[in-house]
Write a protein that holds these residues in place. Structure first.
Motif, PDB file in Angstrom:
ATOM      1  N   GLY A 158       0.805  -1.172  -0.002  1.00 30.05           N
ATOM      2  CA  GLY A 158      -0.022  -0.143   0.011  1.00 30.05           C
ATOM      3  C   GLY A 158       0.828   1.141  -0.195  1.00 30.05           C
ATOM      4  N   GLY A 159       1.828   1.224   0.820  1.00 29.28           N
ATOM      5  CA  GLY A 159       2.749   2.514   0.874  1.00 29.28           C
ATOM      6  C   GLY A 159       3.319   2.644  -0.464  1.00 29.28           C
ATOM      7  N   LEU A 160       3.962   1.590  -1.152  1.00 32.07           N
ATOM      8  CA  LEU A 160       4.676   1.810  -2.489  1.00 32.07           C
ATOM      9  C   LEU A 160       3.540   2.377  -3.436  1.00 32.07           C
ATOM     10  CD1 LEU A 160       6.733  -1.398  -2.741  1.00 32.07           C
ATOM     11  CD2 LEU A 160       7.612   0.824  -2.523  1.00 32.07           C
ATOM     12  N   ALA A 161       2.136   2.015  -3.408  1.00 32.17           N
ATOM     13  CA  ALA A 161       1.343   2.338  -4.295  1.00 32.17           C
ATOM     14  C   ALA A 161       1.124   3.825  -4.045  1.00 32.17           C
ATOM     15  CB  ALA A 161       0.133   1.796  -4.329  1.00 32.17           C
ATOM     16  N   VAL A 162       0.872   4.372  -2.785  1.00 26.31           N
ATOM     17  CA  VAL A 162       0.581   5.830  -2.404  1.00 26.31           C
ATOM     18  C   VAL A 162       1.803   6.419  -2.825  1.00 26.31           C
ATOM     19  CG1 VAL A 162       0.357   7.190  -0.549  1.00 26.31           C
ATOM     20  CG2 VAL A 162      -0.973   5.008  -0.744  1.00 26.31           C
ATOM     21  N   GLY A 163       2.902   5.794  -2.543  1.00 22.88           N
ATOM     22  CA  GLY A 163       4.280   6.488  -2.783  1.00 22.88           C
ATOM     23  C   GLY A 163       4.644   6.895  -4.202  1.00 22.88           C
ATOM     24  N   VAL A 214       0.954   8.320  17.233  1.00 22.13           N
ATOM     25  CA  VAL A 214      -0.114   9.328  17.439  1.00 22.13           C
ATOM     26  C   VAL A 214      -1.074   9.204  16.159  1.00 22.13           C
ATOM     27  CG1 VAL A 214      -0.806  11.729  17.328  1.00 22.13           C
ATOM     28  CG2 VAL A 214       1.180  10.944  18.763  1.00 22.13           C
ATOM     29  N   GLN A 215      -0.609   8.975  14.807  1.00 22.13           N
ATOM     30  CA  GLN A 215      -1.201   8.573  13.828  1.00 22.13           C
ATOM     31  C   GLN A 215      -2.181   7.508  13.957  1.00 22.13           C
ATOM     32  OE1 GLN A 215       1.056   8.483  10.258  1.00 22.13           O
ATOM     33  NE2 GLN A 215       2.406  10.454  11.055  1.00 22.13           N
ATOM     34  N   LEU A 216      -1.626   6.428  14.553  1.00 24.69           N
ATOM     35  CA  LEU A 216      -2.468   5.142  14.517  1.00 24.69           C
ATOM     36  C   LEU A 216      -3.794   5.416  15.453  1.00 24.69           C
ATOM     37  CD1 LEU A 216       0.269   2.496  14.883  1.00 24.69           C
ATOM     38  CD2 LEU A 216      -1.378   2.481  13.256  1.00 24.69           C
ATOM     39  N   VAL A 217      -3.409   6.214  16.552  1.00 29.00           N
ATOM     40  CA  VAL A 217      -4.550   6.225  17.626  1.00 29.00           C
ATOM     41  C   VAL A 217      -5.346   7.397  16.882  1.00 29.00           C
ATOM     42  CG1 VAL A 217      -5.184   7.319  19.950  1.00 29.00           C
ATOM     43  CG2 VAL A 217      -3.235   5.812  19.593  1.00 29.00           C
ATOM     44  N   TRP A 218      -5.052   8.110  16.240  1.00 29.09           N
ATOM     45  CA  TRP A 218      -5.882   8.899  15.521  1.00 29.09           C
ATOM     46  C   TRP A 218      -6.871   8.638  14.424  1.00 29.09           C
ATOM     47  CZ3 TRP A 218      -7.387  11.232  11.065  1.00 29.09           C
ATOM     48  CH2 TRP A 218      -8.276  12.499  10.841  1.00 29.09           C
ATOM     49  N   PHE A 219      -6.403   7.804  13.692  1.00 28.03           N
ATOM     50  CA  PHE A 219      -7.164   6.949  12.708  1.00 28.03           C
ATOM     51  C   PHE A 219      -8.046   6.175  13.325  1.00 28.03           C
ATOM     52  CE2 PHE A 219      -4.177   8.475   9.519  1.00 28.03           C
ATOM     53  CZ  PHE A 219      -4.867   8.157   8.315  1.00 28.03           C
ATOM     54  N   TYR A 220      -7.780   5.444  14.212  1.00 27.73           N
ATOM     55  CA  TYR A 220      -8.719   4.494  14.935  1.00 27.73           C
ATOM     56  C   TYR A 220      -9.715   5.109  15.712  1.00 27.73           C
ATOM     57  CZ  TYR A 220     -10.519   0.427  17.419  1.00 27.73           C
ATOM     58  OH  TYR A 220     -11.200  -0.569  17.881  1.00 27.73           O
ATOM     59  N   ALA A 225      -7.940   0.207  10.150  1.00 25.62           N
ATOM     60  CA  ALA A 225      -7.343   1.395  10.551  1.00 25.62           C
ATOM     61  C   ALA A 225      -5.877   1.553  10.669  1.00 25.62           C
ATOM     62  CB  ALA A 225      -7.891   2.198  12.000  1.00 25.62           C
ATOM     63  N   ALA A 226      -5.251   0.467  11.073  1.00 23.98           N
ATOM     64  CA  ALA A 226      -3.832   0.391  11.278  1.00 23.98           C
ATOM     65  C   ALA A 226      -3.110   0.288   9.902  1.00 23.98           C
ATOM     66  CB  ALA A 226      -3.392  -0.921  12.074  1.00 23.98           C
ATOM     67  N   GLY A 227      -3.873  -0.802   8.935  1.00 24.69           N
ATOM     68  CA  GLY A 227      -3.374  -0.774   7.443  1.00 24.69           C
ATOM     69  C   GLY A 227      -3.404   0.093   6.858  1.00 24.69           C
ATOM     70  N   ILE A 228      -4.402   1.321   7.014  1.00 25.19           N
ATOM     71  CA  ILE A 228      -4.653   2.485   6.085  1.00 25.19           C
ATOM     72  C   ILE A 228      -3.353   3.312   6.585  1.00 25.19           C
ATOM     73  CG2 ILE A 228      -5.900   4.409   5.810  1.00 25.19           C
ATOM     74  CD1 ILE A 228      -8.306   2.641   5.847  1.00 25.19           C
ATOM     75  N   CYS A 229      -3.498   3.669   8.021  1.00 22.89           N
ATOM     76  CA  CYS A 229      -2.646   4.428   8.408  1.00 22.89           C
ATOM     77  C   CYS A 229      -1.086   4.341   8.196  1.00 22.89           C
ATOM     78  CB  CYS A 229      -2.443   4.534  10.371  1.00 22.89           C
ATOM     79  SG  CYS A 229      -1.490   5.747  11.015  1.00 22.89           S
ATOM     80  N   LEU A 230      -0.593   2.981   8.435  1.00 22.65           N
ATOM     81  CA  LEU A 230       0.791   2.539   7.982  1.00 22.65           C
ATOM     82  C   LEU A 230       0.884   2.796   6.561  1.00 22.65           C
ATOM     83  CD1 LEU A 230       1.642  -0.136  10.372  1.00 22.65           C
ATOM     84  CD2 LEU A 230       2.185   2.127  10.869  1.00 22.65           C
ATOM     85  N   SER A 231       0.152   2.511   5.798  1.00 23.67           N
ATOM     86  CA  SER A 231       0.455   2.671   4.335  1.00 23.67           C
ATOM     87  C   SER A 231       0.394   4.007   3.741  1.00 23.67           C
ATOM     88  CB  SER A 231      -0.980   1.974   3.424  1.00 23.67           C
ATOM     89  OG  SER A 231      -0.893   0.572   3.603  1.00 23.67           O
ATOM     90  N   LEU A 232      -0.282   5.092   4.585  1.00 27.07           N
ATOM     91  CA  LEU A 232      -0.144   6.185   4.354  1.00 27.07           C
ATOM     92  C   LEU A 232       1.140   6.872   4.773  1.00 27.07           C
ATOM     93  CD1 LEU A 232      -3.722   7.773   4.814  1.00 27.07           C
ATOM     94  CD2 LEU A 232      -2.662   7.220   2.499  1.00 27.07           C
ATOM     95  N   TYR A 233       1.450   6.474   6.063  1.00 28.44           N
ATOM     96  CA  TYR A 233       2.647   6.735   6.423  1.00 28.44           C
ATOM     97  C   TYR A 233       3.729   6.462   5.758  1.00 28.44           C
ATOM     98  CZ  TYR A 233       6.465   7.095   9.977  1.00 28.44           C
ATOM     99  OH  TYR A 233       7.773   7.052  10.725  1.00 28.44           O
ATOM    100  N   GLY A 234       3.893   5.197   5.384  1.00 27.02           N
ATOM    101  CA  GLY A 234       4.933   4.875   4.484  1.00 27.02           C
ATOM    102  C   GLY A 234       4.928   5.290   3.304  1.00 27.02           C
ATOM    103  N   GLY A 235       3.686   5.421   2.593  1.00 26.57           N
ATOM    104  CA  GLY A 235       3.855   6.122   1.506  1.00 26.57           C
ATOM    105  C   GLY A 235       4.392   7.504   1.312  1.00 26.57           C
ATOM    106  N   ALA A 236       4.354   8.299   2.532  1.00 26.66           N
ATOM    107  CA  ALA A 236       5.037   9.623   2.332  1.00 26.66           C
ATOM    108  C   ALA A 236       6.374   9.690   2.178  1.00 26.66           C
ATOM    109  CB  ALA A 236       4.495  10.197   3.580  1.00 26.66           C
TER     110      ALA A 236
END
Length: 222
Positions: free
Chosen positions: A33-38, A70-76, A92-103
């Motif tokens: 997911g992160g590679l796709a976003v990135g 903080v991002q994980l808690v906020w997303f959830y 929530a964790a999968g979306i958050c870490l994918s977006l975090y890694g994508g950045a």
């Protein structure tokens, strides 16, 4: 004198294996997911249109400059309140870490692309290639070789970040270990095993990334 007893872990072997499975599964999902976003964000930031680049840059800076915990808690907890869409902890964790890694992936991809000599783009366009064809046939194949080492390093960081999923009660390795430690009152054995398990998983990946980086350096010097 503390008496170590690792034999108790054998009783919970299925639980620990399940935790390792969740950790590896989330790593694969978040890296993909992160590679796709990135890729989308990285290519988008190369646009000359400020209406495109400004929000993408804001996205990158927000995720790079705030702690992932903080991002994980906020997303959830906060995102469902704002959107009205209920999400499970794994989602929530999968979306958050994918977006975090994508950045982070986006900056690696963007940096790899802009490191290629602009003259090659001009040469490709001079023989009638479109911008998309130049990017696909000339720029990306060369840039990808330069991206591989930092992409590997960031993917290893993604695996380490999965240990934070335990705060959302996602049954990864660390969460399962916490449950076992509470049941057995043997945290030293449990957390020692978890540390060794992460080390065994990460060592081959780290050595592979280092070898790729060395090969790239040697090829560049040659």
């Amino acid at each position: 004198m503390y008496e170590w007893d690792f034999s108790l872990l054998w009783t919970y072997k299925s639980v620990l294996l399940l935790g390792i499975g969740y950790t590896l599964l989330f790593t694969a999902i978040c890296v993909a997911g992160g590679l796709a976003v990135g890729l989308v964000v990285g290519l988008g930031r190369l646009s000359g249109n400020p209406w495109v680049t400004a929000p993408l840059r804001a996205f990158v800076e927000v995720f790079r400059c705030t702690p992932v915990l903080v991002q994980l808690v906020w997303f959830y907890y906060a995102l469902p309140v704002l959107t009205g869409i209920e999400m499970s902890a794994p989602m929530a964790a999968g979306i958050c870490l994918s977006l975090y890694g994508g950045a982070f992936y986006s900056e690696i991809i963007r940096g790899g692309i802009i490191s290629i000599d602009p003259g090659q783009t001009e040469a490709g366009q001079a023989i009638g290639m479109t911008r998309f064809q130049v990017m696909r046939r000339i720029i990306l194949p060369q840039a990808f070789k330069r991206m591989v080492p930092p992409l590997m390093s960031q993917s290893i960081m993604q695996l380490k970040n999965t240990s934070l999923l335990s705060v959302l009660a996602v049954p990864d390795l660390l969460y399962q270990g916490q449950v076992i430690a509470h049941e057995t009152y043997r945290p030293l054995e449990v957390y020692t095993f978890i540390a060794v398990a992460y080390f065994i998983i990460l060592l081959p990946a780290t050595m592979w990334a280092k070898r790729i980086e060395q090969n790239h350096t040697q090829a560049k010097e040659a």
